[in-house]
Design a protein around this motif. Structure first.
Motif, PDB file in Angstrom:
ATOM      1  N   ILE A 162      81.541  -1.014  24.346  1.00 47.34           N
ATOM      2  CA  ILE A 162      82.913  -1.343  23.922  1.00 47.34           C
ATOM      3  C   ILE A 162      83.118  -2.854  23.984  1.00 47.34           C
ATOM      4  N   ASP A 163      82.613  -3.453  25.027  1.00 44.95           N
ATOM      5  CA  ASP A 163      82.702  -4.903  25.204  1.00 44.95           C
ATOM      6  C   ASP A 163      82.010  -5.670  24.080  1.00 44.95           C
ATOM      7  N   ALA A 164      80.925  -5.086  23.569  1.00 42.96           N
ATOM      8  CA  ALA A 164      80.177  -5.752  22.491  1.00 42.96           C
ATOM      9  C   ALA A 164      81.063  -5.958  21.259  1.00 42.96           C
ATOM     10  N   TYR A 165      82.063  -5.089  21.096  1.00 38.75           N
ATOM     11  CA  TYR A 165      82.973  -5.241  19.956  1.00 38.75           C
ATOM     12  C   TYR A 165      83.842  -6.492  20.064  1.00 38.75           C
ATOM     13  N   LYS A 166      83.950  -7.023  21.291  1.00 37.24           N
ATOM     14  CA  LYS A 166      84.689  -8.287  21.476  1.00 37.24           C
ATOM     15  C   LYS A 166      83.842  -9.444  20.995  1.00 37.24           C
ATOM     16  N   LYS A 167      82.539  -9.327  21.268  1.00 38.41           N
ATOM     17  CA  LYS A 167      81.674 -10.495  21.120  1.00 38.41           C
ATOM     18  C   LYS A 167      80.796 -10.496  19.875  1.00 38.41           C
ATOM     19  N   ILE A 168      80.669  -9.367  19.227  1.00 38.21           N
ATOM     20  CA  ILE A 168      79.752  -9.320  18.076  1.00 38.21           C
ATOM     21  C   ILE A 168      80.552  -9.080  16.790  1.00 38.21           C
ATOM     22  N   PRO A 169      80.833 -10.145  16.035  1.00 34.17           N
ATOM     23  CA  PRO A 169      81.645  -9.948  14.830  1.00 34.17           C
ATOM     24  C   PRO A 169      80.952  -9.104  13.773  1.00 34.17           C
ATOM     25  N   ASP A 225      90.830   4.631  22.534  1.00 35.44           N
ATOM     26  CA  ASP A 225      91.916   3.722  22.957  1.00 35.44           C
ATOM     27  C   ASP A 225      91.350   2.363  23.347  1.00 35.44           C
ATOM     28  N   LYS A 226      90.256   2.402  24.112  1.00 37.38           N
ATOM     29  CA  LYS A 226      89.669   1.133  24.578  1.00 37.38           C
ATOM     30  C   LYS A 226      89.153   0.315  23.391  1.00 37.38           C
ATOM     31  N   LEU A 227      88.529   1.014  22.438  1.00 40.82           N
ATOM     32  CA  LEU A 227      88.009   0.303  21.259  1.00 40.82           C
ATOM     33  C   LEU A 227      89.138  -0.307  20.438  1.00 40.82           C
ATOM     34  N   LYS A 228      90.212   0.481  20.285  1.00 44.29           N
ATOM     35  CA  LYS A 228      91.334  -0.004  19.467  1.00 44.29           C
ATOM     36  C   LYS A 228      92.085  -1.142  20.141  1.00 44.29           C
ATOM     37  N   HIS A 229      91.953  -1.200  21.437  1.00 43.03           N
ATOM     38  CA  HIS A 229      92.566  -2.303  22.164  1.00 43.03           C
ATOM     39  C   HIS A 229      91.884  -3.619  21.757  1.00 43.03           C
ATOM     40  N   ILE A 230      90.576  -3.529  21.528  1.00 41.07           N
ATOM     41  CA  ILE A 230      89.812  -4.713  21.122  1.00 41.07           C
ATOM     42  C   ILE A 230      89.890  -4.925  19.607  1.00 41.07           C
ATOM     43  N   ARG A 231      89.791  -3.847  18.878  1.00 44.47           N
ATOM     44  CA  ARG A 231      89.809  -3.909  17.407  1.00 44.47           C
ATOM     45  C   ARG A 231      90.915  -2.984  16.879  1.00 44.47           C
ATOM     46  N   PRO A 232      92.150  -3.475  16.795  1.00 43.98           N
ATOM     47  CA  PRO A 232      93.256  -2.595  16.391  1.00 43.98           C
ATOM     48  C   PRO A 232      93.057  -1.954  15.005  1.00 43.98           C
ATOM     49  N   ASN A 233      92.271  -2.595  14.129  1.00 44.38           N
ATOM     50  CA  ASN A 233      92.108  -2.039  12.782  1.00 44.38           C
ATOM     51  C   ASN A 233      90.920  -1.099  12.639  1.00 44.38           C
ATOM     52  N   MET A 234      90.358  -0.737  13.750  1.00 47.38           N
ATOM     53  CA  MET A 234      89.170   0.106  13.713  1.00 47.38           C
ATOM     54  C   MET A 234      89.498   1.490  13.146  1.00 47.38           C
ATOM     55  N   THR A 235      88.663   2.001  12.241  1.00 47.50           N
ATOM     56  CA  THR A 235      88.839   3.397  11.814  1.00 47.50           C
ATOM     57  C   THR A 235      87.682   4.231  12.375  1.00 47.50           C
TER      58      THR A 235
END
Ligand code: SAH
Ligand code: F3S
Length: 457
Positions: A251-258, A293-303
């Motif tokens: 999940i954290d990787a979604y913060k750092k890996i565009p 929820d955790k993923l969407k917290h980092i990437r609100p537009n995630m589908t």
């Protein structure tokens, strides 16, 4: 003269990828050419899949058709591979003694040898056992891999033994490919134009290499960081991941890996905790929702998209309603749903199943309808928005029209020229259609340079 080979593939992306590996391996010998007409082929290869159906019967129907071809052209070699071959082995030959080779998903790299032997040896050749992942030593052929996006297998097999699933029995134990090999393969792919990799595995997030020296585990997230650091990798996707191992480091990787797309396919299978328990999935609906929820917290537009099974033994109307509720609550994008199919030797085979097929079909229809409506709503929301699109090439029938994929995997068509192929650009969605692709237009300000700064060279 080169021998003509026809390959028929059933099943999932993994199998499609195995078949393209077979093509690569055979082409590399310079002795074979791949064609798409079985009638004039010298070699017929069937790559089977048994995940959701009684592939046995389908297999013998197919072989029956090929028997007729072999009657006309007696020297034709027939090889059967894939999951059904692993499962049934010699039994296939007993019912269809005109076939020459039986191989498995892990032995496909030995096909050139097996084919050679088949021409001199009249006996059936069975080669389905192989513990290592040697087949990947052969996976790249620069000649035929001229694509923008490419599959790369990182792990094979599965240890989860979900009660409905045949995969652990046919593809064997989870085996992670060496990380260095994966990185080398991806680097070579970028050199021939690949800009997006789709990491493949039954459970990619079970990826795990233990380093004896450092006593450290190298995990899926470690691999993601290293892939992202390869120049010219603009997008990273993966299928399939499992909720059990969807740990915080991923999940954290979604913060750092565009390069990780704003889209995730994460199979849930059912919205009822009782059914998930019977399926031995190892998580609850609440745990699944927590990951999202955790993923969407980092990437609100995630589908998010998913897989569902309806009519699992013991599924009541109430359980099914919970699945429908969960589809709306999580608001899944395009998802896949299937009627439960009893697989031989699995734990669910012993469960008592009282739901009629008619009822199961009704549930599937309801679920698919809900999913369809929802996917359409997601599509509608895209109208007028700007989407990041990886340009893959020209449309077949119109050399002025380019196509590419949005992050949530929808094909979009727009006017543009060839120097955009392989670039990540911004496209505004101008038209949506119920059945077909999206249409779009490139923004006046050419944003692709901005989007591509990371990999510009
Ligand atoms: N590794 C993935 C699943 C791979 S199989 C996961 O963790 O879920 C692909 C899909 O096929 C599954 O998600 C499931 O929805 C479906 N499937 C597998 N076995 C099935 C069966 N016996 N009957 C119906 N659908 C099945
Ligand atoms: Fe099948 Fe479950 Fe593995 S669905 S592939 S046993 S995670």
């Amino acid at each position: 003269m080169k021998k003509k080979v026809y390959i028929k593939t059933w099943g999932c992306q993994m199998n499609v990828h195995d078949s393209s590996m077979i093509k690569n391996i055979l082409k590399a010998t310079n002795q074979y050419t791949i064609i798409d007409q079985p009638e004039i082929s010298d070699i017929l290869i069937l790559n089977t899949c048994s995940i959701r159906e009684n592939a046995q019967e389908k297999l013998f129907h197919q072989l029956g058709r090929w028997k007729k071809l072999k009657k006309k052209k007696t020297k034709t070699i027939i090889a059967v591979g894939g999951c059904v071959a692993t499962q049934e082995g010699k039994k296939i030959y007993k019912r269809a003694n005109f076939i020459n080779i039986i191989f498995g998903p892990q032995t496909l790299h030995r096909l050139p040898k097996l084919l050679e032997q088949a021409y001199t040896n009249k006996k059936i050749l069975i080669d389905i056992k192989e513990k290592s992942l040697k087949k990947f030593d052969h996976s790249i052929n620069k000649e035929i891999n001229k694509k923008i996006t490419s599959f790369v297998t990182i792990i094979e097999g599965c240890n989860k033994y979900c009660s409905f699933c045949i995969v652990p029995y046919t593809r064997g134990k989870e085996t992670s490919r060496n990380n260095k090999d994966i990185l080398t393969e991806i680097t070579s792919l970028t050199q021939i134009g690949v800009r997006e990799v789709i990491l493949l595995g039954q459970n990619v997030n079970a990826y795990n290499i233990y380093n004896k020296k450092s006593k450290k585990k190298y995990r899926f997230s470690d691999l993601l960081y290293e892939i992202a650091a390869i120049p010219k990798i603009d997008r990273i996707r993966y299928i399939t991941s499992h909720p059990i191992e969807f740990s915080d480091d991923i999940i954290d990787a979604y913060k750092k890996i565009p390069q990780l797309t704003n889209f995730l396919h994460l199979p849930i299978q059912s919205g009822s905790n009782k059914i998930l328990r019977l399926m031995k999935r190892g998580y609850t609906v609440e745990k699944y929702e927590h990951i999202i929820d955790k993923l969407k917290h980092i990437r609100p537009n995630m589908t998010i998209s998913s897989d569902f099974i309806v009519g699992f033994p013991g599924e009541t109307d109430k359980d099914f309603q919970k699945t429908l509720d969960c589809v709306s609550k999580i608001n899944f994008d395009t998802s896949y749903s299937f009627i439960y199919s009893q697989r031989p030797g699995t734990r669910a085979e012993k469960l008592i199943d009282t739901t009629s097929l008619e009822e199961k079909k009704k549930r599937l229809f309801l679920l698919q309808n809900t999913i369809k409506q929802q996917a359409l709503r997601w599509k509608r929301r895209m109208l007028g928005t700007q989407q990041s699109v990886l340009v893959e090439g020209f449309m077949k029938n119109n050399i002025h029209e380019l196509y590419g994929r949005t992050e949530n995997n929808r094909i979009i068509i727009f006017t543009g020229n060839s120097n955009l192929i392989g670039k990540l650009i911004n496209v505004t969605v101008t038209n949506i259609n119920y059945h077909t692709c999206l249409q779009g237009k490139i923004n006046k300000i050419n944003t692709y340079k901005i989007l591509n700064t990371r990999s510009a060279s």
